[in-house]
Design a protein around this motif. Structure first.
Motif, mmCIF file in Angstrom:
data_model
loop_
_atom_site.group_PDB
_atom_site.id
_atom_site.type_symbol
_atom_site.label_atom_id
_atom_site.label_comp_id
_atom_site.label_asym_id
_atom_site.label_seq_id
_atom_site.Cartn_x
_atom_site.Cartn_y
_atom_site.Cartn_z
ATOM 1 N N LEU A 187 0.857 -1.186 0.000
ATOM 2 C CA LEU A 187 0.000 0.000 0.000
ATOM 3 C C LEU A 187 0.897 1.242 0.000
ATOM 4 N N PRO A 188 0.978 1.976 -1.109
ATOM 5 C CA PRO A 188 1.741 3.232 -1.118
ATOM 6 C C PRO A 188 1.059 4.278 -0.234
ATOM 7 N N PHE A 189 1.842 5.021 0.524
ATOM 8 C CA PHE A 189 1.314 6.115 1.337
ATOM 9 C C PHE A 189 1.340 7.400 0.521
ATOM 10 N N ASP A 308 11.802 4.447 4.764
ATOM 11 C CA ASP A 308 10.385 4.769 4.537
ATOM 12 C C ASP A 308 9.540 3.536 4.230
ATOM 13 N N HIS A 309 10.101 2.346 4.474
ATOM 14 C CA HIS A 309 9.433 1.088 4.137
ATOM 15 C C HIS A 309 9.021 0.343 5.405
ATOM 16 N N ILE A 310 7.730 0.139 5.578
ATOM 17 C CA ILE A 310 7.189 -0.655 6.687
ATOM 18 C C ILE A 310 6.817 -2.038 6.157
ATOM 19 N N ILE A 311 7.195 -3.083 6.893
ATOM 20 C CA ILE A 311 6.818 -4.450 6.516
ATOM 21 C C ILE A 311 6.046 -5.088 7.665
ATOM 22 N N LEU A 346 5.685 3.451 2.093
ATOM 23 C CA LEU A 346 5.146 2.175 1.627
ATOM 24 C C LEU A 346 4.872 1.257 2.811
ATOM 25 N N PHE A 347 3.643 0.727 2.869
ATOM 26 C CA PHE A 347 3.279 -0.275 3.864
ATOM 27 C C PHE A 347 3.178 -1.607 3.144
#
Length: 413
Positions: A187-189, A308-311, A346-347
Motif C-alpha cells: 500500500l503506497p502512502f 520509509d518502508h514498513i513491513i 510504503l506499507f
C-alpha cells in the motif's frame, strides 16, 4: 519565425536513436569490463564486514531483511555456517549477499540469512553497481558466484527477489530463476490517510470501519496500544506465539513459530532499533478489549521498518473474542492511519495471497528465486525446486484446487 510542434508519438530521429544505442552499448561494455575486475570473497563471519555492510544498507532500496542487525539476530539464534559473498571493485564494496548454509538430507544449500522469515530480499549493492544491474553479464556473474561457493554448497538458492523494486532493476535479475509461487502486496502512502484510502474502495472501507467500531463499542470498547517499553513488547510477542499456535492447531498446520530459535530471533529483533535511521527490527501493535476483558488481546501484529518502508511480519487474532468484528482489519486501520505523517512511503503486507491483503493493497509484486547449481548434486536439487515451485504456483492460481490441497495438508499434516 516558424515553429514546429513535435508529435508525442513521433519516433526519435535516426541520429538520436543511433546515439542512444551507442551509449547503451558503451555502458554494457563498461559493465562487462568492470565485472572482470570484481573480486568475490567468501566470509564465514559477519563482524569483518560490518562497516561495509552498514554503509551499503543505508541505501533506502535495500531490503530490511539484509540489514546487519536483522541478520545478526538470526545468526545469533541459529548458529548456522555462513558463506557471505562480498564483491569488491576498485577497492570498494560493490555488493554483499548475506548467505548461510542450510543442510538437509546431504544437500548443502546457500540461502539468504533468515530466508524462512523474509518477505522481500534484494541483497546489498552499492548504488553504482545497482544502477547498472541491467547491463551486467549474467553468465559471468553466475560463473563467479558458482566458483566462489564451490566446496561450500551444492546449490545457491536466493528466494523472494523482486526483479524490479521501486523503479530499480535487481542486479540479480539475469541469473537463472524461477518465479516464486507467492506474491507480495503493498500500500503506497500518499500525502494523508484520506488520500491513501482513495487508492482503495474508500467508501466501502469507511463504512466497514464504522460497523466494526459500533460492534466493538457494544462489546465494551477497545484500545489501540503501541507499548513504549521493551519489556511490554517482549510480553506481547509471547502472547502472539500463543495465539498463533492455537490458530495453526485449529487449521491442522505446522506452527512455524514454535521452535525456540525462531522465538529467540524475534525477541532479539525487538531490541534492534535506531531512531536516527528510522529503523526497528520488530514492533508490536495491539488491539485490546476494555471492560471485563482488560487482559484480552483481540488482535496483534508485528511490523518492521527500514527508512520509509514498513513491513508487516505477522499478525494474529483471538478466535474467541468479537469474531464478527474482524479485529485484525480494525488493527490495520489504526496502525496505517497512525503511521501517516511519519516519513513512511510504503506499507508492505508481505508474502501470501490473502483477502485482507488484496483489500488493503493496490500494488502486487511478483517475486523470483535464483536457482544456481554449484555441484552435480545441486543440478538435481535445482531442477526439483523449479518443479515444486511451479507446481505450487499452478495450484495457488486455481482456488478450488488450492482449497482441496489445503484440506489434504490439514488432514495429513
Amino acid at each position: 519565425m516558424q515553429t514546429q510542434k513535435l508529435d508525442v508519438h513521433e519516433q526519435p530521429s535516426k541520429d538520436g536513436a543511433l546515439a542512444q544505442t551507442a551509449i547503451s552499448r558503451l555502458r554494457q561494455l563498461s559493465m562487462k569490463l568492470a565485472m572482470a575486475e570484481v573480486h568475490i570473497e567468501v566470509f564465514d563471519a559477519m563482524q569483518p564486514l560490518e562497516n561495509d555492510w552498514r554503509a551499503l544498507e543505508r541505501d533506502n532500496l535495500q531490503s530490511l531483511h539484509q540489514s546487519y542487525d536483522w541478520c545478526a539476530a538470526w545468526v545469533s539464534a541459529f548458529q548456522r555456517p555462513l558463506a557471505i559473498l562480498k564483491g569488491t571493485y576498485a577497492g570498494k564494496a560493490a555488493f554483499i549477499l548475506p548467505v548461510e548454509i542450510v543442510r538437509s538430507r546431504g544437500l548443502a544449500v546457500a540461502k539468504f540469512i533468515a530466508a524462512d522469515h523474509s518477505n522481500i530480499n534484494t541483497g546489498l549493492f552499492s548504488e553504482g553497481f545497482a544502477e547498472t544491474g541491467g547491463s551486467i553479464d549474467p553468465r559471468d556473474f553466475a560463473g563467479r558466484l558458482e566458483q566462489a561457493l564451490k566446496g561450500r554448497a551444492d546449490l545457491l538458492l536466493l528466494q523472494n527477489i523482486p526483479l524490479e523494486w521501486r523503479g530499480r532493476q535487481s542486479p540479480l535479475a539475469g541469473l537463472p530463476m524461477v518465479q516464486n509461487q507467492n506474491h507480495a502486496y503493498q500500500l503506497p502512502f500518499l500525502s494523508s490517510f484520506e488520500e491513501t484510502l482513495k487508492q482503495l474502495n474508500a467508501k466501502n472501507r469507511r463504512k466497514k470501519f464504522r460497523v466494526q467500531s459500533k460492534r466493538l463499542e457494544a462489546a465494551g470498547g477497545v484500545q489501540y496500544i503501541l507499548p513504549e517499553t521493551s519489556e511490554e513488547q517482549h510480553r506481547l510477542l509471547d502472547i502472539f506465539f500463543r495465539l498463533k499456535s492455537a490458530r495453526f492447531a485449529s487449521l491442522g498446520l505446522p506452527d512455524v513459530f514454535a521452535d525456540r530459535e525462531t522465538q529467540a530471533f524475534l525477541h532479539r529483533l525487538i531490541d534492534k532499533r535506531d531512531d536516527d535511521r528510522q529503523y526497528f527490527g520488530l514492533q508490536m501493535h495491539v488491539l485490546r478489549l476494555n471492560g471485563g476483558h482488560e487482559e484480552r488481546i483481540a488482535a496483534i501484529s508485528g511490523i518492521s521498518r527500514k527508512g520509509d518502508h514498513i513491513i508487516c511480519q505477522f499478525g494474529a487474532i483471538d478466535e474467541e473474542l468479537v469474531p464478527d468484528t474482524s479485529p485484525g482489519e480494525f488493527l490495520y486501520w489504526q496502525t496505517i492511519s497512525g503511521l501517516h505523517g511519519k516519513g513512511v512511503a510504503l506499507f508492505d503486507f508481505g508474502l501470501g495471497d490473502q483477502t485482507y491483503k488484496r483489500s488493503w493493497a493496490p500494488v502486487e509484486t511478483a517475486h523470483y528465486d535464483v536457482v544456481l547449481p554449484v555441484s552435480p548434486f545441486g543440478v538435481a536439487a535445482g531442477a526439483a525446486h523449479r518443479i515444486v515451485t511451479r507446481g505450487k504456483a499452478h495450484i495457488k492460481a486455481r482456488p478450488k484446487l488450492y482449497k482441496f490441497a489445503q484440506g489434504i495438508r490439514a488432514r495429513f499434516g
